[in-house]
Design a protein around this motif. Structure first.
Motif, short mmCIF file in Angstrom:
data_model
loop_
_atom_site.label_atom_id
_atom_site.label_comp_id
_atom_site.label_asym_id
_atom_site.label_seq_id
_atom_site.Cartn_x
_atom_site.Cartn_y
_atom_site.Cartn_z
N UNK A 96 5.09 -6.13 3.59
CA UNK A 96 5.62 -7.21 4.43
C UNK A 96 5.59 -6.87 5.92
N UNK A 97 4.53 -6.24 6.35
CA UNK A 97 4.37 -5.91 7.75
C UNK A 97 5.15 -4.69 8.21
N UNK A 98 5.82 -4.01 7.29
CA UNK A 98 6.59 -2.81 7.63
C UNK A 98 5.91 -1.56 7.07
N UNK A 107 0.85 -1.19 0.00
CA UNK A 107 0.00 0.00 0.00
C UNK A 107 0.89 1.24 0.00
N UNK A 108 0.65 2.10 -0.96
CA UNK A 108 1.48 3.29 -1.15
C UNK A 108 0.75 4.52 -0.64
N UNK A 109 1.41 5.27 0.23
CA UNK A 109 0.84 6.49 0.80
C UNK A 109 1.57 7.70 0.23
N UNK A 110 0.85 8.48 -0.58
CA UNK A 110 1.45 9.66 -1.20
C UNK A 110 0.34 10.48 -1.82
N UNK A 138 13.67 -3.76 -4.97
CA UNK A 138 14.59 -4.33 -5.97
C UNK A 138 15.16 -5.66 -5.49
N UNK A 139 15.54 -5.71 -4.21
CA UNK A 139 16.10 -6.95 -3.67
C UNK A 139 15.04 -8.05 -3.57
N UNK A 140 13.86 -7.68 -3.10
CA UNK A 140 12.77 -8.66 -2.90
C UNK A 140 12.37 -9.32 -4.21
N UNK A 141 12.36 -8.56 -5.29
CA UNK A 141 11.88 -9.08 -6.57
C UNK A 141 13.00 -9.34 -7.57
N UNK A 186 13.11 2.25 0.36
CA UNK A 186 11.96 1.57 -0.24
C UNK A 186 12.36 0.90 -1.56
N UNK A 187 13.05 1.65 -2.40
CA UNK A 187 13.44 1.13 -3.71
C UNK A 187 14.44 -0.02 -3.58
N UNK A 188 15.38 0.11 -2.66
CA UNK A 188 16.36 -0.96 -2.45
C UNK A 188 15.67 -2.25 -2.00
N UNK A 189 14.70 -2.11 -1.12
CA UNK A 189 13.99 -3.29 -0.61
C UNK A 189 13.21 -3.98 -1.73
#
Length: 218
Positions: free
Chosen positions: A61-63, A6-9, A76-79, A71-74
């Protein structure tokens, strides 16, 4: 089933747009909780959802993640949109940081005084940034920027190329390899879907949208 990110912006590109691009490129569906007023933003702050009292914020993921690069690093690594080893990741970091520098200039342009000319951005794009990526593609002769594998660097370079073309449609006229590269990356199925009308991709920020953002954040 895990919940969608969920993106908040606010309802615009800003510092959330690259997150939208990366999730879309990974084929991940997401939801948006739009911040439409100062009151919406203040509620997030009072609820303790914003670690440093600012957005963008992504629930994943609960965060409740803040800080755009984190955010972008996470994501990119996750996918699996990162390099395969430390050297590839370092190379990718260098490319991505430069891409984000150019993207920041373009992103902030609608919020600058009228006398801040687009020509400055175009000059930097065509003399500092795009020549580097044209040379990278020429030197290694591969389809992608790093490791001959689709990665976040390709997603983010395409995003900034399209942003630059909104300022000057023929900005790639002197960069034939980048022009061909743009066509290849644009036709990757998940990217092609994101570029279609009706997707979560936001339109360019005009004066009206910039004014709406200023009301929320200032």
């Amino acid at each position: 089933m895990a919940s969608k990110p969920r993106l908040h912006y606010f309802d615009g590109r800003g510092r959330m747009e690259t997150t939208r691009w990366l999730l879309a490129a990974a084929g991940v569906e997401f939801e948006e909780q739009l911040i439409k007023s100062k009151e919406d933003l203040e509620k997030l702050k009072k609820d303790g959802a914003l670690l440093f009292q600012q957005v963008p914020m992504v629930e994943i993921d609960g965060m409740k993640m803040v800080q755009s690069r984190a955010i972008l690093n996470y994501i990119a690594a996750k996918y699996n949109l990162c390099g395969k080893d430390l050297k590839e990741k370092a190379l990718m970091d260098m490319y991505v940081e430069s891409i984000m520098d150019l993207g920041e200039m373009i992103m902030l342009h609608p919020f600058k005084p009228a006398d801040v000319k687009e020509t400055v951005i175009i000059e930097k794009a065509t003399t500092r940034y795009f020549p580097v990526f044209e040379k990278v593609l020429k030197d290694h002769g591969q389809e992608y920027l790093v490791g001959n594998k689709f990665s976040r660097a390709d997603v983010q370079l395409l995003e900034v190329i399209l942003m630059a073309e909104e300022l000057k449609p023929d900005i790639l006229s002197g960069f034939p390899l980048l022009k061909a590269y743009k066509g290849r990356i644009s036709n990757i199925p998940t990217i092609k879907k994101f570029l279609q009308p009706g997707s979560a991709r936001k339109p360019p920020t005009d004066e009206k949208k910039a004014a709406e953002a200023m009301k929320v954040f200032h």
